[in-house]
Design a protein around this motif. Structure first.
Motif, PDB file in Angstrom:
ATOM      1  N   MET A   1       0.836  -1.185   0.000  1.00 38.73           N
ATOM      2  CA  MET A   1       0.000   0.000   0.000  1.00 38.73           C
ATOM      3  C   MET A   1       0.879   1.245   0.000  1.00 38.73           C
ATOM      4  SD  MET A   1      -1.529   2.576   1.950  1.00 38.73           S
ATOM      5  CE  MET A   1      -1.299   2.065   3.633  1.00 38.73           C
ATOM      6  N   LYS A   2       0.740   2.037  -1.056  1.00 37.05           N
ATOM      7  CA  LYS A   2       1.587   3.221  -1.214  1.00 37.05           C
ATOM      8  C   LYS A   2       0.849   4.528  -0.941  1.00 37.05           C
ATOM      9  CE  LYS A   2       4.590   1.047  -4.655  1.00 37.05           C
ATOM     10  NZ  LYS A   2       5.113   1.112  -6.048  1.00 37.05           N
ATOM     11  N   ALA A   3      -0.460   4.519  -1.069  1.00 38.25           N
ATOM     12  CA  ALA A   3      -1.224   5.754  -0.907  1.00 38.25           C
ATOM     13  C   ALA A   3      -2.475   5.494  -0.078  1.00 38.25           C
ATOM     14  CB  ALA A   3      -1.607   6.328  -2.264  1.00 38.25           C
ATOM     15  N   VAL A   4      -2.883   6.532   0.643  1.00 39.05           N
ATOM     16  CA  VAL A   4      -4.148   6.494   1.384  1.00 39.05           C
ATOM     17  C   VAL A   4      -5.037   7.582   0.804  1.00 39.05           C
ATOM     18  CG1 VAL A   4      -5.287   6.621   3.621  1.00 39.05           C
ATOM     19  CG2 VAL A   4      -2.947   5.743   3.464  1.00 39.05           C
ATOM     20  N   LEU A   5      -6.185   7.167   0.305  1.00 39.47           N
ATOM     21  CA  LEU A   5      -7.155   8.074  -0.297  1.00 39.47           C
ATOM     22  C   LEU A   5      -8.288   8.295   0.702  1.00 39.47           C
ATOM     23  CD1 LEU A   5      -8.205   9.637  -2.795  1.00 39.47           C
ATOM     24  CD2 LEU A   5      -9.235   7.474  -3.576  1.00 39.47           C
ATOM     25  N   PHE A   6      -8.399   9.513   1.203  1.00 42.77           N
ATOM     26  CA  PHE A   6      -9.353   9.823   2.259  1.00 42.77           C
ATOM     27  C   PHE A   6     -10.653  10.409   1.725  1.00 42.77           C
ATOM     28  CE2 PHE A   6      -5.495   9.781   4.804  1.00 42.77           C
ATOM     29  CZ  PHE A   6      -5.917   9.373   6.061  1.00 42.77           C
ATOM     30  N   ASP A   7     -11.737  10.024   2.356  1.00 39.46           N
ATOM     31  CA  ASP A   7     -12.982  10.782   2.318  1.00 39.46           C
ATOM     32  C   ASP A   7     -12.779  12.006   3.220  1.00 39.46           C
ATOM     33  OD1 ASP A   7     -15.766  11.503   2.269  1.00 39.46           O
ATOM     34  OD2 ASP A   7     -16.072  10.331   4.093  1.00 39.46           O
ATOM     35  N   LEU A   8     -13.596  13.030   3.063  1.00 40.94           N
ATOM     36  CA  LEU A   8     -13.484  14.212   3.921  1.00 40.94           C
ATOM     37  C   LEU A   8     -14.506  14.192   5.063  1.00 40.94           C
ATOM     38  CD1 LEU A   8     -12.263  16.951   4.597  1.00 40.94           C
ATOM     39  CD2 LEU A   8     -13.734  17.981   2.835  1.00 40.94           C
ATOM     40  N   PHE A   9     -15.779  14.238   4.736  1.00 38.32           N
ATOM     41  CA  PHE A   9     -16.812  14.366   5.763  1.00 38.32           C
ATOM     42  C   PHE A   9     -17.103  13.032   6.444  1.00 38.32           C
ATOM     43  CE2 PHE A   9     -17.531  17.720   2.624  1.00 38.32           C
ATOM     44  CZ  PHE A   9     -17.320  18.816   3.452  1.00 38.32           C
ATOM     45  N   GLY A  10     -17.036  13.057   7.765  1.00 37.14           N
ATOM     46  CA  GLY A  10     -17.190  11.840   8.540  1.00 37.14           C
ATOM     47  C   GLY A  10     -15.878  11.149   8.817  1.00 37.14           C
ATOM     48  N   VAL A  11     -14.790  11.700   8.269  1.00 36.62           N
ATOM     49  CA  VAL A  11     -13.450  11.154   8.503  1.00 36.62           C
ATOM     50  C   VAL A  11     -12.552  12.264   9.059  1.00 36.62           C
ATOM     51  CG1 VAL A  11     -11.437  10.023   7.469  1.00 36.62           C
ATOM     52  CG2 VAL A  11     -13.736   9.422   6.702  1.00 36.62           C
ATOM     53  N   ILE A  12     -12.251  13.255   8.238  1.00 41.21           N
ATOM     54  CA  ILE A  12     -11.427  14.384   8.677  1.00 41.21           C
ATOM     55  C   ILE A  12     -12.311  15.537   9.153  1.00 41.21           C
ATOM     56  CG2 ILE A  12      -9.647  16.033   7.982  1.00 41.21           C
ATOM     57  CD1 ILE A  12      -8.872  13.975   5.793  1.00 41.21           C
TER      58      ILE A  12
END
Length: 200
Positions: A1-12
Motif C-alpha cells: 500500500m503506497k497511498a491512502v485516499l481519504f474521504d473528507l466528511f465523517g473522517v477528517i
C-alpha cells in the motif's frame, strides 16, 4: 500500500451536528422530514457541480412550496456551509503521521463548489494531499466508479496500491469493486491501528 485516499466528511471533517441541522430547519421554516428529503433529494447535482448554490436551494424550496428570495437563499447557503465546517483535529494530525511514513495522500470528497472554496481558504492542511478530487470539479461523485477512477489515474498507482478510507460502507464497497483496498472509518486510532497491522 503506497497511498491512502481519504474521504473528507465523517473522517477528517465532522458530519452535521444536531445543532447545525436545527439552524437549517429554522432558517427554511419547513416540516423537518420534508425538508431533509428535499435537501438530500437535490444534493447529487450540487455535489457534482452541475448546479450552483442558489439553483440548488431554489430546487429544495420549490419542492417544499417555498418561494425563496435572495436573502433566504443567502442565509441557507451560509447555514449549510457552517454545518459542514467542523474538523476532527486528531484526524488532521494523522495526516502528518502518515506523510512522515512515506505514504502518498489523496482526498476524494462529495462537496459542492461553495464549500470546496471555503475549505481551500480556511484549511491549509489540504496542502498535505498530493491529489484532491472534489466532486464538484471532477464531475462525478462517490459511489460512482468514475470518481474513484479519476483519483487512481491522478495518483499514478495501481488500484491495489491505494487504501480508500470512508465512513460509509457503500462507498468503500464501490472502491473495492474497482480493485482498491478499503477501510470503513470509525476513529483515527482505529485507522492508524489498521494501517500498522495486517492488510485491511
Amino acid at each position: 500500500m503506497k497511498a491512502v485516499l481519504f474521504d473528507l466528511f465523517g473522517v477528517i471533517a465532522r458530519l452535521q451536528s444536531p445543532a447545525s441541522q436545527a439552524v437549517l430547519e429554522e432558517t427554511i421554516g419547513a416540516d423537518r422530514e420534508r425538508f431533509w428529503a428535499a435537501y438530500w433529494g437535490h444534493r447529487a447535482p450540487y455535489d457534482r457541480g452541475d448546479v450552483t448554490g442558489p439553483a440548488y436551494w431554489r430546487g429544495v424550496c420549490e419542492s417544499l412550496g417555498i418561494a425563496p428570495d435572495a436573502r433566504l437563499t443567502a442565509d441557507l447557503i451560509a447555514a449549510d456551509l457552517d454545518s459542514w465546517s467542523g474538523i476532527d483535529q486528531h484526524a488532521v494530525d494523522l495526516l502528518d503521521t502518515l506523510a512522515g511514513r512515506g505514504h502518498t495522500l489523496g482526498l476524494l470528497s462529495n462537496i459542492p463548489e461553495e464549500l470546496a472554496a471555503r475549505y481551500e481558504t480556511t484549511h491549509p492542511w489540504l496542502d498535505r494531499f498530493s491529489v484532491i478530487g472534489f466532486s464538484c470539479r471532477i464531475g462525478s461523485a462517490k459511489p460512482e466508479p468514475a470518481a474513484y477512477a479519476w483519483c487512481v489515474r491522478e495518483l499514478g498507482l495501481a488500484p491495489g496500491e491505494i487504501l480508500f478510507v470512508d465512513d460509509r460502507a457503500d462507498n468503500v464497497a464501490a472502491a473495492r469493486e474497482l480493485g482498491l483496498d478499503g477501510h470503513v472509518f470509525t476513529t483515527p486510532d482505529a485507522l492508524e491501528a489498521a494501517l500498522a497491522g495486517p492488510p485491511v
